[in-house]
Design a protein around this motif. Sequence first.
Motif, PDB file in Angstrom:
ATOM      1  N   ARG A   1     -30.251 -14.002  32.090  1.00  0.00           N
ATOM      2  CA  ARG A   1     -30.755 -14.799  30.974  1.00  0.00           C
ATOM      3  C   ARG A   1     -32.049 -15.524  31.337  1.00  0.00           C
ATOM      4  O   ARG A   1     -32.914 -15.728  30.490  1.00  0.00           O
ATOM      5  CB  ARG A   1     -29.699 -15.816  30.539  1.00  0.00           C
ATOM      6  CG  ARG A   1     -28.462 -15.173  29.932  1.00  0.00           C
ATOM      7  CD  ARG A   1     -27.522 -16.206  29.353  1.00  0.00           C
ATOM      8  NE  ARG A   1     -28.158 -16.956  28.261  1.00  0.00           N
ATOM      9  CZ  ARG A   1     -27.504 -17.803  27.474  1.00  0.00           C
ATOM     10  NH1 ARG A   1     -26.209 -17.990  27.650  1.00  0.00           N
ATOM     11  NH2 ARG A   1     -28.127 -18.439  26.509  1.00  0.00           N
TER      12      ARG A   1
ATOM     13  N   LYS B   1     -30.267 -12.646  21.933  1.00  0.00           N
ATOM     14  CA  LYS B   1     -29.295 -12.099  20.985  1.00  0.00           C
ATOM     15  C   LYS B   1     -29.907 -10.958  20.178  1.00  0.00           C
ATOM     16  O   LYS B   1     -29.243  -9.958  19.893  1.00  0.00           O
ATOM     17  CB  LYS B   1     -28.786 -13.202  20.055  1.00  0.00           C
ATOM     18  CG  LYS B   1     -27.651 -12.745  19.156  1.00  0.00           C
ATOM     19  CD  LYS B   1     -27.086 -13.887  18.346  1.00  0.00           C
ATOM     20  CE  LYS B   1     -25.947 -13.398  17.465  1.00  0.00           C
ATOM     21  NZ  LYS B   1     -25.366 -14.489  16.630  1.00  0.00           N
TER      22      LYS B   1
ATOM     23  N   ASP C   1     -24.713  -8.320  19.870  1.00  0.00           N
ATOM     24  CA  ASP C   1     -23.413  -8.968  20.076  1.00  0.00           C
ATOM     25  C   ASP C   1     -22.335  -7.895  20.010  1.00  0.00           C
ATOM     26  O   ASP C   1     -22.616  -6.716  20.187  1.00  0.00           O
ATOM     27  CB  ASP C   1     -23.187 -10.085  19.051  1.00  0.00           C
ATOM     28  CG  ASP C   1     -23.388  -9.595  17.626  1.00  0.00           C
ATOM     29  OD1 ASP C   1     -23.251  -8.366  17.398  1.00  0.00           O
ATOM     30  OD2 ASP C   1     -23.682 -10.417  16.749  1.00  0.00           O
TER      31      ASP C   1
ATOM     32  N   ALA D   1     -23.345  -6.819  23.298  1.00  0.00           N
ATOM     33  CA  ALA D   1     -23.007  -7.604  24.486  1.00  0.00           C
ATOM     34  C   ALA D   1     -21.543  -7.999  24.403  1.00  0.00           C
ATOM     35  O   ALA D   1     -21.077  -8.478  23.372  1.00  0.00           O
ATOM     36  CB  ALA D   1     -23.886  -8.848  24.571  1.00  0.00           C
TER      37      ALA D   1
ATOM     38  N   TRP E   1     -20.972 -13.384  27.489  1.00  0.00           N
ATOM     39  CA  TRP E   1     -22.119 -14.262  27.749  1.00  0.00           C
ATOM     40  C   TRP E   1     -21.690 -15.366  28.699  1.00  0.00           C
ATOM     41  O   TRP E   1     -20.593 -15.907  28.594  1.00  0.00           O
ATOM     42  CB  TRP E   1     -22.612 -14.902  26.449  1.00  0.00           C
ATOM     43  CG  TRP E   1     -23.289 -13.970  25.493  1.00  0.00           C
ATOM     44  CD1 TRP E   1     -22.692 -13.013  24.730  1.00  0.00           C
ATOM     45  CD2 TRP E   1     -24.685 -13.916  25.203  1.00  0.00           C
ATOM     46  NE1 TRP E   1     -23.625 -12.354  23.980  1.00  0.00           N
ATOM     47  CE2 TRP E   1     -24.860 -12.885  24.234  1.00  0.00           C
ATOM     48  CE3 TRP E   1     -25.793 -14.626  25.648  1.00  0.00           C
ATOM     49  CZ2 TRP E   1     -26.109 -12.566  23.719  1.00  0.00           C
ATOM     50  CZ3 TRP E   1     -27.033 -14.301  25.133  1.00  0.00           C
ATOM     51  CH2 TRP E   1     -27.195 -13.280  24.184  1.00  0.00           C
TER      52      TRP E   1
ATOM     53  N   GLU F   1     -25.868 -14.951  32.670  1.00  0.00           N
ATOM     54  CA  GLU F   1     -25.890 -13.503  32.482  1.00  0.00           C
ATOM     55  C   GLU F   1     -25.312 -13.097  31.128  1.00  0.00           C
ATOM     56  O   GLU F   1     -24.561 -13.846  30.498  1.00  0.00           O
ATOM     57  CB  GLU F   1     -25.081 -12.824  33.591  1.00  0.00           C
ATOM     58  CG  GLU F   1     -25.595 -13.074  34.993  1.00  0.00           C
ATOM     59  CD  GLU F   1     -24.673 -12.531  36.053  1.00  0.00           C
ATOM     60  OE1 GLU F   1     -25.137 -12.382  37.201  1.00  0.00           O
ATOM     61  OE2 GLU F   1     -23.483 -12.278  35.758  1.00  0.00           O
ATOM     62  N   VAL F   2     -25.666 -11.876  30.747  1.00  0.00           N
ATOM     63  CA  VAL F   2     -25.094 -11.236  29.565  1.00  0.00           C
ATOM     64  C   VAL F   2     -24.636  -9.839  29.974  1.00  0.00           C
ATOM     65  O   VAL F   2     -25.395  -9.090  30.587  1.00  0.00           O
ATOM     66  CB  VAL F   2     -26.119 -11.135  28.412  1.00  0.00           C
ATOM     67  CG1 VAL F   2     -25.458 -10.515  27.180  1.00  0.00           C
ATOM     68  CG2 VAL F   2     -26.707 -12.495  28.078  1.00  0.00           C
ATOM     69  N   ASP F   3     -23.390  -9.502  29.648  1.00  0.00           N
ATOM     70  CA  ASP F   3     -22.829  -8.204  30.037  1.00  0.00           C
ATOM     71  C   ASP F   3     -22.802  -7.248  28.853  1.00  0.00           C
ATOM     72  O   ASP F   3     -22.508  -7.642  27.716  1.00  0.00           O
ATOM     73  CB  ASP F   3     -21.402  -8.371  30.562  1.00  0.00           C
ATOM     74  CG  ASP F   3     -21.356  -9.082  31.899  1.00  0.00           C
ATOM     75  OD1 ASP F   3     -22.426  -9.437  32.416  1.00  0.00           O
ATOM     76  OD2 ASP F   3     -20.243  -9.283  32.416  1.00  0.00           O
ATOM     77  N   ARG F   4     -23.071  -5.981  29.158  1.00  0.00           N
ATOM     78  CA  ARG F   4     -22.979  -4.913  28.162  1.00  0.00           C
ATOM     79  C   ARG F   4     -22.150  -3.782  28.763  1.00  0.00           C
ATOM     80  O   ARG F   4     -22.401  -3.340  29.881  1.00  0.00           O
ATOM     81  CB  ARG F   4     -24.362  -4.412  27.768  1.00  0.00           C
ATOM     82  CG  ARG F   4     -24.332  -3.195  26.855  1.00  0.00           C
ATOM     83  CD  ARG F   4     -25.722  -2.721  26.472  1.00  0.00           C
ATOM     84  NE  ARG F   4     -26.371  -3.640  25.535  1.00  0.00           N
ATOM     85  CZ  ARG F   4     -27.545  -3.388  24.953  1.00  0.00           C
ATOM     86  NH1 ARG F   4     -28.177  -2.255  25.231  1.00  0.00           N
ATOM     87  NH2 ARG F   4     -28.066  -4.255  24.118  1.00  0.00           N
TER      88      ARG F   4
END
Length: 223
Positions: free
Chosen positions: A72, A81, A86, A126, A129, A133-136
């Motif tokens: 991030r 975003k 999302d 994603a 959150w 970090e943001v995970d996918r």
Amino acid sequence: MQNLVHYLRRQKKLLALLILTMLWLSLFPAWVHRVTAKPLDDAITLSPSGTINREIEVAIPEHYEINLVFERASLPFQELKTLLGDWAYRDGQPIPSGVRVPVRWSLKKLHDGSIAASGENDTFGAIAWSAAEVDRKVGGFRVKPGRYLFNAQVLHDVPALAHIGTRLSINLPSKASSTWQMTLVWWGSIASYIVVWPAAAVIAMFLILQAGRNFFSARAART
């Protein structure tokens, strides 16, 4: 010295229990670290499209998740975003959102090069959150424990996400588990804090107090 030896002999059961608790408190965390360690957590570039080729170790026959992890940094939430999306649903299906990143991956057995698991996903959205970090989600696999050759490649450049630091991570799911190892990790960790640590502290304190009492009693008897 004789008094000390005699005292230790009388307290051999408590001493054995103390030794067992200390062994648990030293060996169990090391085992947990080995079992739950991420097999892979490497940086990967999105523009130019990057590739990862790594030998990894799968410790337990649990389901492992493969995720893209975006940093991030100081980027505004709304920008992230928009770029990363999302994980909204409609009629039970995830709604595509964010800039897509196509990833192809495979897991090969080291001894013969045969494919143990593979997948290709035009990733979007994603799934988690955090502050950093943001995970996918990319995919997942379940294979026998052992060493494997993991390969992953981004199929084309994604310049819209080039300014975001990205890693490819393989890790155990945070909540779900289906093996005795993960069950032991969960309940053993709880037992360590609730039972083993307090028991070790109480036993050690009791032995110290009793040793001190015996020492002063013996000293008083000599005088």
